[in-house]
Write a protein that holds these residues in place. Structure first.
Motif, PDB file in Angstrom:
ATOM      1  N   GLY B   8       0.832  -1.197   0.000  1.00 30.36           N
ATOM      2  CA  GLY B   8       0.000   0.000   0.000  1.00 30.36           C
ATOM      3  C   GLY B   8       0.868   1.249   0.000  1.00 30.36           C
ATOM      4  O   GLY B   8       0.626   2.202  -0.768  1.00 30.36           O
ATOM      5  N   ALA B   9       1.901   1.236   0.846  1.00 33.68           N
ATOM      6  CA  ALA B   9       2.824   2.374   0.920  1.00 33.68           C
ATOM      7  C   ALA B   9       3.535   2.549  -0.422  1.00 33.68           C
ATOM      8  O   ALA B   9       3.651   3.671  -0.941  1.00 33.68           O
ATOM      9  N   ALA B  10       3.990   1.448  -1.007  1.00 36.34           N
ATOM     10  CA  ALA B  10       4.731   1.502  -2.270  1.00 36.34           C
ATOM     11  C   ALA B  10       3.859   2.046  -3.392  1.00 36.34           C
ATOM     12  O   ALA B  10       4.277   2.938  -4.146  1.00 36.34           O
ATOM     13  N   VAL B  11       2.618   1.541  -3.478  1.00 40.27           N
ATOM     14  CA  VAL B  11       1.709   1.987  -4.549  1.00 40.27           C
ATOM     15  C   VAL B  11       1.440   3.483  -4.416  1.00 40.27           C
ATOM     16  O   VAL B  11       1.549   4.250  -5.384  1.00 40.27           O
ATOM     17  N   LEU B  67       9.380  -3.678  -4.713  1.00 43.30           N
ATOM     18  CA  LEU B  67      10.597  -3.139  -5.343  1.00 43.30           C
ATOM     19  C   LEU B  67      10.328  -2.781  -6.803  1.00 43.30           C
ATOM     20  O   LEU B  67      10.791  -1.767  -7.303  1.00 43.30           O
ATOM     21  N   ARG B  68       9.553  -3.638  -7.462  1.00 43.70           N
ATOM     22  CA  ARG B  68       9.182  -3.357  -8.859  1.00 43.70           C
ATOM     23  C   ARG B  68       8.326  -2.097  -8.946  1.00 43.70           C
ATOM     24  O   ARG B  68       8.505  -1.261  -9.820  1.00 43.70           O
ATOM     25  N   ILE B  69       7.346  -2.007  -8.028  1.00 42.67           N
ATOM     26  CA  ILE B  69       6.424  -0.863  -8.073  1.00 42.67           C
ATOM     27  C   ILE B  69       7.192   0.443  -7.869  1.00 42.67           C
ATOM     28  O   ILE B  69       6.997   1.423  -8.595  1.00 42.67           O
ATOM     29  N   GLY B  71      10.565   0.806  -7.955  1.00 43.28           N
ATOM     30  CA  GLY B  71      11.757   0.907  -8.785  1.00 43.28           C
ATOM     31  C   GLY B  71      13.029   1.022  -7.968  1.00 43.28           C
ATOM     32  O   GLY B  71      14.129   0.968  -8.508  1.00 43.28           O
ATOM     33  N   ARG B  72      12.876   1.232  -6.672  1.00 42.82           N
ATOM     34  CA  ARG B  72      14.021   1.293  -5.760  1.00 42.82           C
ATOM     35  C   ARG B  72      13.504   1.025  -4.350  1.00 42.82           C
ATOM     36  O   ARG B  72      12.283   1.045  -4.139  1.00 42.82           O
ATOM     37  N   PRO B  73      14.383   0.779  -3.385  1.00 39.93           N
ATOM     38  CA  PRO B  73      13.901   0.373  -2.064  1.00 39.93           C
ATOM     39  C   PRO B  73      13.206   1.480  -1.285  1.00 39.93           C
ATOM     40  O   PRO B  73      12.462   1.213  -0.360  1.00 39.93           O
ATOM     41  N   ASN B  74      13.450   2.742  -1.651  1.00 42.51           N
ATOM     42  CA  ASN B  74      12.943   3.831  -0.831  1.00 42.51           C
ATOM     43  C   ASN B  74      12.515   5.009  -1.705  1.00 42.51           C
ATOM     44  O   ASN B  74      13.255   5.435  -2.566  1.00 42.51           O
ATOM     45  N   VAL B  75      11.297   5.517  -1.482  1.00 45.96           N
ATOM     46  CA  VAL B  75      10.828   6.677  -2.249  1.00 45.96           C
ATOM     47  C   VAL B  75      10.472   7.802  -1.274  1.00 45.96           C
ATOM     48  O   VAL B  75       9.595   7.628  -0.426  1.00 45.96           O
ATOM     49  N   PRO B  76      11.161   8.956  -1.363  1.00 43.70           N
ATOM     50  CA  PRO B  76      10.816  10.064  -0.471  1.00 43.70           C
ATOM     51  C   PRO B  76       9.582  10.805  -0.978  1.00 43.70           C
ATOM     52  O   PRO B  76       9.356  10.895  -2.183  1.00 43.70           O
ATOM     53  N   ASP B 172       9.114   2.712   2.105  1.00 44.85           N
ATOM     54  CA  ASP B 172      10.304   1.882   2.127  1.00 44.85           C
ATOM     55  C   ASP B 172       9.852   0.436   2.084  1.00 44.85           C
ATOM     56  O   ASP B 172       8.782   0.106   2.611  1.00 44.85           O
ATOM     57  N   VAL B 173      10.618  -0.454   1.460  1.00 47.41           N
ATOM     58  CA  VAL B 173      10.187  -1.866   1.394  1.00 47.41           C
ATOM     59  C   VAL B 173      10.061  -2.470   2.783  1.00 47.41           C
ATOM     60  O   VAL B 173       9.367  -3.455   2.971  1.00 47.41           O
ATOM     61  N   GLY B 174      10.736  -1.853   3.768  1.00 45.41           N
ATOM     62  CA  GLY B 174      10.732  -2.428   5.112  1.00 45.41           C
ATOM     63  C   GLY B 174       9.622  -1.928   6.017  1.00 45.41           C
ATOM     64  O   GLY B 174       9.482  -2.403   7.144  1.00 45.41           O
TER      65      GLY B 174
END
Lengths: 264, 273
Positions: B8-11, B67-69, B71-76, B172-174
């Protein structure tokens, strides 16, 4: 009308543990008929009932309700027509829900469930009235968790739940067997009362020959997956426990050795 | 749970940093979370996989998908416009704005959930969880309820992840790690504080349980006397859950009432699938 035609059920087919629970049973129940089923352990009584309810899928044969073939329907698909009470008082009710919630759930059997409130004031009066008929004082405990009730009380509630919504057949699977003698007698007399008042078509499995003779207007004896004896009306009324014992004795050691059956 | 939260966070982060509307991004996170729940439900109901394993498998798969969504482990998301932006314009302090928005979100979701759980459909779902055999005998489609239930719960977790990313200013993925324990802690603490079964109160109890849990953990880590460090977070969490569980269990035994239903091992009525 419920009709079971040449129904066979084999468990674990094709394995060394293969077990033929039913080997071609044909039985039809007319409207308002009350049939009791007896037989020793492993005779196929529960399997027959589970097949009618849709919990067990049949290997061969057909099961139809009102001339509609329901053989391939699952338990929830047949639920509009089939009401049941299980042997285990825990199984038929939901301990973590209140009495009124259990009743509301059962009252909606066979109907579409909507987003309307599940507990309606208008229905509570009906629930109270029906609970009062049980004579257990439960009409004052509508909001109590069912888990707080005794086994006998839970089973009485199960029975009431099964009769709240209309059904074509009521299936009772040794529903008084897990109770103490007094509670068992209460539940059985309530059963008889409900079946008469609501004119229910009923199939009752029992281990007790006395109960099988005392209730209902037809008796069916199962043995090793087959119906071996049937009696109804006046013929059934004349039957006594020794007559049944004699029939069991004829079957040889497998049936007669069954202590539980004899002691009843 | 852990999976849907991070997803959810990544999307949300990917959509917002891509210039999309934050509300739309949050709703998409909800939908994607629901899909994750459905994936678990399919493994469990369609293919008969044990529910815990199905959940773990989905969680593991989602890590890669996140990670795919992104593109990297962390998006600010610090510089982006989020659901908080319009409220920040009102001029209240940062803390007040955040608390208010989180509070409104909690009230809206809890109200909708209460309406659902009190409805005929909601009652059928509760029965499905507590006693599937009885539910089936009463005409409830148990499989369908499990699909819907898992989709609903994971959808809400996905929405929570989306909101978390926007509040924290990053995804973040974590971020999902420990969500399931946090959720359990909230429910157990809530049940311990408000031992009731009335649905609206149960939901309020969950909200307060989760606030209390965060407060206690924050307090434990910040109290100099205890000498704990932020790296002790997980230990504190685990101890807190264990203590809350034991306390409610003991109290349950005294009152002859069941303790927290969520985690008891031997339930007579069969475990929910």
């Amino acid at each position: 009308m419920i009709s079971v035609r040449d129904v066979a059920v084999t468990f674990m087919r094709g394995t060394p543990n293969e077990m033929q629970a039913l080997r071609g049973v044909t039985l039809s129940l007319a409207q308002e008929e009350f049939v009791t089923v007896i037989g020793s352990n492993g005779a196929g009584k529960s399997t027959l009932l589970n097949a009618i309810a849709g919990d067990v899928s049949v290997t061969a044969g057909t099961i139809s309700i009102d001339d509609k073939d329901t053989t391939l329907q699952g338990a929830h698909g047949r639920a509009p027509h089939v009401a049941r009470v299980f042997q285990d008082p825990m199984a038929g009710t939901c301990g973590s829900l209140s009495i009124e919630e259990n009743l509301a759930l059962a009252a909606r059997r066979g109907q579409r469930r909507t987003m309307r409130s599940a507990l309606r004031t208008s229905e509570k009066a009906t629930f109270r009235e029906r609970l009062a008929k049980l004579g257990l004082g439960l009409e004052r405990r509508l909001e109590d968790r069912v888990g707080l009730l005794s086994g006998g009380q839970r089973q009485a509630v199960s029975l009431l739940m099964a009769t709240l919504a209309p059904s074509r057949i009521l299936l009772l699977d040794e529903h008084s067997a897990a109770l103490d003698p007094q509670a068992s007698a209460t539940v059985l007399s309530l059963t008889d009362q409900f079946v008469r008042e609501l004119k229910l078509t009923t199939l009752m499995i029992t281990h007790s020959m006395r109960d099988a003779l005392a209730y209902g207007n037809r008796i069916v004896m199962l043995h090793q997956g087959r119906i071996i004896f049937e009696a109804s009306g006046a013929e059934k009324a004349k039957l006594q426990v020794p007559d049944l014992l004699e029939r069991f004795a004829k079957l040889g050691s497998t049936a007669a050795d069954n202590d539980r059956l004899l002691l009843n | 749970m852990d999976g849907s939260f991070a997803t959810g966070a990544a999307v949300a982060a990917a959509l917002i940093s891509g210039g999309h509307n934050p509300w739309l991004a949050s709703l998409t996170a909800l939908a994607v979370g629901a899909l994750c729940g459905l994936a678990t439900a399919v493994l469990n109901r369609r293919f008969g996989m044990l529910h815990l394993l199905a959940g773990i498998l989905t969680t593991i798969a989602l890590f890669s998908i996140d990670l795919r969504i992104m593109g990297r482990p962390n998006v600010p998301l610090i510089a982006e416009s989020t659901v908080l932006t319009p409220f920040e314009a009102l001029g209240f302090s940062d803390a007040v704005t955040r608390a208010a928005v989180a509070g409104i979100a909690a009230i809206v979701v809890a109200t909708l959930l209460a309406i659902f759980l009190l409805s005929e459909r909601g009652l059928a779902m509760r029965a499905t969880g507590a006693n599937p055999r009885m539910a089936r005998a009463n005409g409830v489609d148990v499989d369908r309820n499990i699909y819907i239930g898992l989709a609903m719960s994971n959808g809400l977790v996905g929405l929570a992840g989306a909101l978390f990313a926007q509040f924290a200013g990053f995804a973040d993925v974590g971020v999902g790690t420990g969500t399931i324990i946090f959720g359990l802690a909230a429910v157990i603490l809530g049940e311990t504080l408000f031992p009731t079964r009335r649905i609206p109160v149960v939901l309020i109890a969950c909200v307060f349980g989760s606030i209390l849990y965060r407060l206690v953990v924050g307090l434990a880590l910040n109290l100099q006397i205890l000498g704990l460090r932020s790296s002790d977070l997980r230990l504190v969490t685990a101890l807190l859950v264990a203590v809350a569980f034991v306390v409610s269990q003991k109290r349950g035994a005294l009152r002859r009432k069941a303790g927290p239903a969520v985690l008891r091992v031997s339930s007579k009525e069969g475990a929910p699938s």
